[in-house]
Write a protein that holds these residues in place. Structure first.
Motif: not given
Ligand SMILES: [Mn+2]
Length: 419
Positions: A194-215
């Motif tokens: 949903h959020i297009h900007q890549p972001e590792i929100v947390l590492s324990e547990p991993w909560v990850v936005y990979p971002g979109n594949v193409q701007g």
């Protein structure tokens, strides 16, 4: 040991927005960027021999214009099927079950999670459990996580979820939830979308936005791609992998103390070269802004069209890869902008424009006016040619730019009159 790729927000066939200084042939090649990025994703999965692929919503930008969008996606999924790579995907707000009216049968390797309730897929050979739920409608306002099951004991648990979490600037707050809701289930990895900007929100547990594949526009600047996850016992390693085929960049050129057009251009060239350095080889879509006050202000602004195109020219000269310019924002601050004008009618005009620049109510009214023109234009143009929507920020910028331009032209006129 196993590996998977987590991606989201492919927005297949979504148009690239706002490119102004390019001709039609370029537009055609750039238009297919989301398709090329998806092909890169498939290739990466096969090359890295991943055990499975996770797609966290918004595969499609909306209802397909025709079946070719679905056919292209299925062709990509069939390639993964041939390579024995399963795909676990959920639908997001853009491709919610109620949004898509056309359908094609997916190959057997693709598992789409239900939009009615959370589902769990166990991959016993890897001791992996994947949990997920699709969006039934565009506006999912309830907290979907509350329905997800507890972690399967002894398994590596992955939760796929399309969500704005507790709220992210500039994004609709779909399927809102708190990080504590995610923590409570005992999963190892939350594969978010949903959020297009890549972001590792947390590492324990991993909560990850990979971002979109193409701007797709200037607000999606920077590298875009997916996350390659390697799980080796309790060791989890994440690698960001680029998939984009054109990249958006905002370049700011400081023209403080620059005195002539001839001096502005080398400044632009070096700023562009510097901004492009971390992105070798990939075509760039750029917004170029000039900032800083310069005593040469009135000369620069006498022919904005010429200035703008010289800047585009300098930008494409600066680097070896293709450069497509989206916008040139020539609005450097000049503390004494008004003082360039001789006493007379120009003073009052400048006064009026400055008044607009400071009057929020007037800006909102202007934005509304511009939006109605925009809607009118949309009705008459192909979508890819239409200008982006106007908001209050754009209006402030437009007014600022108009102020600069009018002031400079008046000054130019006065100068010519004097000689
Ligand atoms: Mn999206």
């Amino acid at each position: 040991m196993f590996r998977f790729i987590h991606c989201a927000d492919i927005h297949l066939d979504s148009p690239m927005r706002g490119l102004r200084f390019v001709d039609d042939s370029v537009i055609d090649s750039v238009r297919g960027a989301t398709r090329r990025a998806l092909e890169n994703l498939v290739e990466l999965c096969i090359q890295e021999k991943v055990d499975f692929l996770v797609i966290a919503g918004d595969v499609f930008d909306g209802d397909w214009e025709d079946y070719t969008t679905g056919l292209f996606f299925n062709r990509c999924m069939q390639k993964l099927d041939a390579a024995d790579i399963p795909v676990y995907l959920i639908r997001g707000n853009h491709d919610a079950a109620s949004v898509l009216t056309r359908h094609l049968t997916l190959p057997g390797n693709v598992r789409v999670f239900s939009e009615r309730h959370p589902e769990t897929v166990r991959i016993d050979a890897l001791q992996v459990a994947v949990h997920g739920q699709s969006f039934a409608v565009r506006d999912v306002t309830e907290n979907l996580v509350l329905g997800y099951p507890q972690a399967v004991p002894g398994y590596f648990n992955i939760g796929i979820l399309h969500t704005g979490l507790a709220g992210r600037e500039g994004h609709a707050r779909y399927a809102p939830c708190q990080l504590d809701d995610l923590r409570a289930l005992g999963y190892n990895y939350w594969a978010l979308g949903h959020i297009h900007q890549p972001e590792i929100v947390l590492s324990e547990p991993w909560v990850v936005y990979p971002g979109n594949v193409q701007g797709r526009h200037i607000r999606e600047a920077g590298e875009r791609g997916c996350v390659l996850v390697t799980v080796d016992g309790s060791d989890v390693t994440l690698e960001q992998k680029a998939l984009d085929v054109v990249r958006w960049l905002e370049v700011s050129c400081d023209i403080e103390d620059v005195l002539t057009l001839g001096d502005v251009l080398p400044t632009v060239k070096s700023a562009v070269a510097q901004a492009a350095a971390p992105h070798p080889g990939i075509p760039l879509c750029m917004r170029i802004g000039l900032k800083g006050s310069t005593p040469a202000h009135q000369f620069l602004y006498q022919d904005v069209e010429q200035l703008t195109h010289e800047i585009v020219n300098a930008a494409q000269w600066a680097v070896s890869q293709p450069v497509y310019v989206e916008r040139v924002a020539v609005a450097p601050n000049h503390a004494g902008a008004a003082s360039f004008c001789a006493v007379g009618p120009s003073d009052s005009l400048t006064g009026v424009l400055q008044g607009v620049a400071e009057d929020r109510t007037l800006q909102t009214a202007l934005a509304e006016q511009l939006s109605s023109w925009h809607r009118l234009l949309l009705g008459r143009m192909q979508e890819q040619d239409a200008p982006s929507p106007v908001d209050a920020t754009d209006t402030r910028e437009l007014v600022r730019q108009a102020l600069m331009e009018v002031t400079a032209r008046l000054q130019g006129g006065a100068t010519r009159g004097d000689t």
